[in-house]
Design an enzyme around this catalytic site. Sequence first.
Site, PDB file in Angstrom:
ATOM      1  N   THR A 171       0.852  -1.193   0.000  1.00  0.00           N
ATOM      2  CA  THR A 171       0.000   0.000   0.000  1.00  0.00           C
ATOM      3  C   THR A 171       0.884   1.238   0.000  1.00  0.00           C
ATOM      4  O   THR A 171       2.079   1.165   0.262  1.00  0.00           O
ATOM      5  CB  THR A 171      -0.901   0.050   1.254  1.00  0.00           C
ATOM      6  OG1 THR A 171      -0.076   0.266   2.412  1.00  0.00           O
ATOM      7  CG2 THR A 171      -1.704  -1.223   1.433  1.00  0.00           C
TER       8      THR A 171
ATOM      9  N   ILE B 266       2.637  -1.273   5.089  1.00  0.00           N
ATOM     10  CA  ILE B 266       2.068   0.046   5.389  1.00  0.00           C
ATOM     11  C   ILE B 266       3.219   1.027   5.567  1.00  0.00           C
ATOM     12  O   ILE B 266       4.237   0.709   6.176  1.00  0.00           O
ATOM     13  CB  ILE B 266       1.156   0.008   6.637  1.00  0.00           C
ATOM     14  CG1 ILE B 266       0.502   1.383   6.858  1.00  0.00           C
ATOM     15  CG2 ILE B 266       1.908  -0.467   7.883  1.00  0.00           C
ATOM     16  CD1 ILE B 266      -0.642   1.351   7.866  1.00  0.00           C
TER      17      ILE B 266
ATOM     18  N   ILE C 260       6.598  -2.766   7.625  1.00  0.00           N
ATOM     19  CA  ILE C 260       6.591  -1.310   7.712  1.00  0.00           C
ATOM     20  C   ILE C 260       7.477  -0.760   6.600  1.00  0.00           C
ATOM     21  O   ILE C 260       8.647  -1.115   6.489  1.00  0.00           O
ATOM     22  CB  ILE C 260       7.097  -0.830   9.086  1.00  0.00           C
ATOM     23  CG1 ILE C 260       6.338  -1.538  10.225  1.00  0.00           C
ATOM     24  CG2 ILE C 260       6.956   0.688   9.186  1.00  0.00           C
ATOM     25  CD1 ILE C 260       4.827  -1.390  10.196  1.00  0.00           C
ATOM     26  N   LYS C 261       6.900   0.106   5.770  1.00  0.00           N
ATOM     27  CA  LYS C 261       7.641   0.671   4.639  1.00  0.00           C
ATOM     28  C   LYS C 261       8.433   1.901   5.077  1.00  0.00           C
ATOM     29  O   LYS C 261       7.874   2.852   5.618  1.00  0.00           O
ATOM     30  CB  LYS C 261       6.684   1.076   3.506  1.00  0.00           C
ATOM     31  CG  LYS C 261       6.151  -0.091   2.704  1.00  0.00           C
ATOM     32  CD  LYS C 261       5.140   0.358   1.663  1.00  0.00           C
ATOM     33  CE  LYS C 261       5.787   0.740   0.361  1.00  0.00           C
ATOM     34  NZ  LYS C 261       4.784   0.964  -0.700  1.00  0.00           N
ATOM     35  N   ILE C 262       9.735   1.840   4.837  1.00  0.00           N
ATOM     36  CA  ILE C 262      10.635   2.950   5.159  1.00  0.00           C
ATOM     37  C   ILE C 262      11.387   3.330   3.886  1.00  0.00           C
ATOM     38  O   ILE C 262      11.954   2.460   3.222  1.00  0.00           O
ATOM     39  CB  ILE C 262      11.642   2.548   6.260  1.00  0.00           C
ATOM     40  CG1 ILE C 262      10.893   2.229   7.560  1.00  0.00           C
ATOM     41  CG2 ILE C 262      12.683   3.638   6.478  1.00  0.00           C
ATOM     42  CD1 ILE C 262      11.787   1.704   8.675  1.00  0.00           C
TER      43      ILE C 262
END
Length: 372
Positions: A44, A108, A139-141
């Site tokens: 996403t 996300i 977790i998108k970084i």
Amino acid sequence: MTDALKRLSDEGVAIWLDDLSRKRITSGNLAELIDQQHVVGVTTNPSIFQKAISQGDGYDTQLTDLAARKVTVEEAIRMITTSDVRDAADILRPVFDATDGQDGRVSIEVDPRLAHNTRATVAEAKQLAWLVDRPNALIKIPATKAGLPAITETIARGISVNVTLIFSLERYRAVMDAYLEGLEKAKAAGLDLSKIQSVASFFVSRVDTETDKRLDAIGTDEAKALKGKAAVANARLAYQAYEEVFSSDRWAALEKAHANKQRPLWASTGVKDPSLKDTMYVEELVAPNTVNTMPEATLEATADHGEITGDKVRGTYEQARADLDALAKLGISYDDIVQVLEDEGVEKFEASWNDLLKSTEAELKRLAPSEG
């Protein structure tokens, strides 16, 4: 319809959907894609959520409650997006269990306005992981310079990470280094490395968009012959770097502690140039232990007419390097292209986040209870 997708999956490419909405969750569409189209993950981003929230009435019940509580727009977005990611993670849980945690993942993204703030990015990653509260969340970084130490610290805490916005080979190597450093810290802290997963999202189509614009400006036959080649060459050389790093002595020590390889993920695989085949970034990047996250249109196109003919990456490194060298000979700077794309990428993510804020604020106002 699904033969090409099955072949892709059989070649070791995990098929993830680059889209999510509440309607997709509640209608059973996501479950159907998992069951029939070999989808084993979801990614996403703010644009995806902005589109979902602004279309239809799927979020009205939750938005009405949030409006009644007079929450801030930021809190509303967190509640809405983490709810969707949590529900999608539950739908994908059987895939997660069947693959020992490798797939069945839902990503996300941290607030992109924090892209240049290491400490805030780590804090946001911890908060999102806590809010979603599912072992199969990623977790998108972003892979900005400030993002690199944030990746290390987040992995060191045992939080699985999808590193996004990678364009250059140099930055990709730095991302892999940040991942390994995070694993080493996690190991020293006594964490179970087998529970930590990561993917490195290497962006594809935007590299061709920017490069081909410059080739068109040159306009020679030699320049035109190189159109549509830079992105695939770049990604193939990224896979070469992946093979090198994950066959090193440093990696071997972590593998003994049951660590997982950080898989390359091909992102931005929707073809932007209508003169190129719409499944090109799927067909040309088939390699074992990779992920291809596709917009639904690309997923459907691959199912309909994709030609999956085995590994198209290993053994191509010499040609890939030659293609990038040919661009340099025409005066096209690789370093400039990837820097422009990273800068634009951060700006686009921030713009999408601001659009998401505006859409959500408008919906909260529309559904706010009348006073009295």
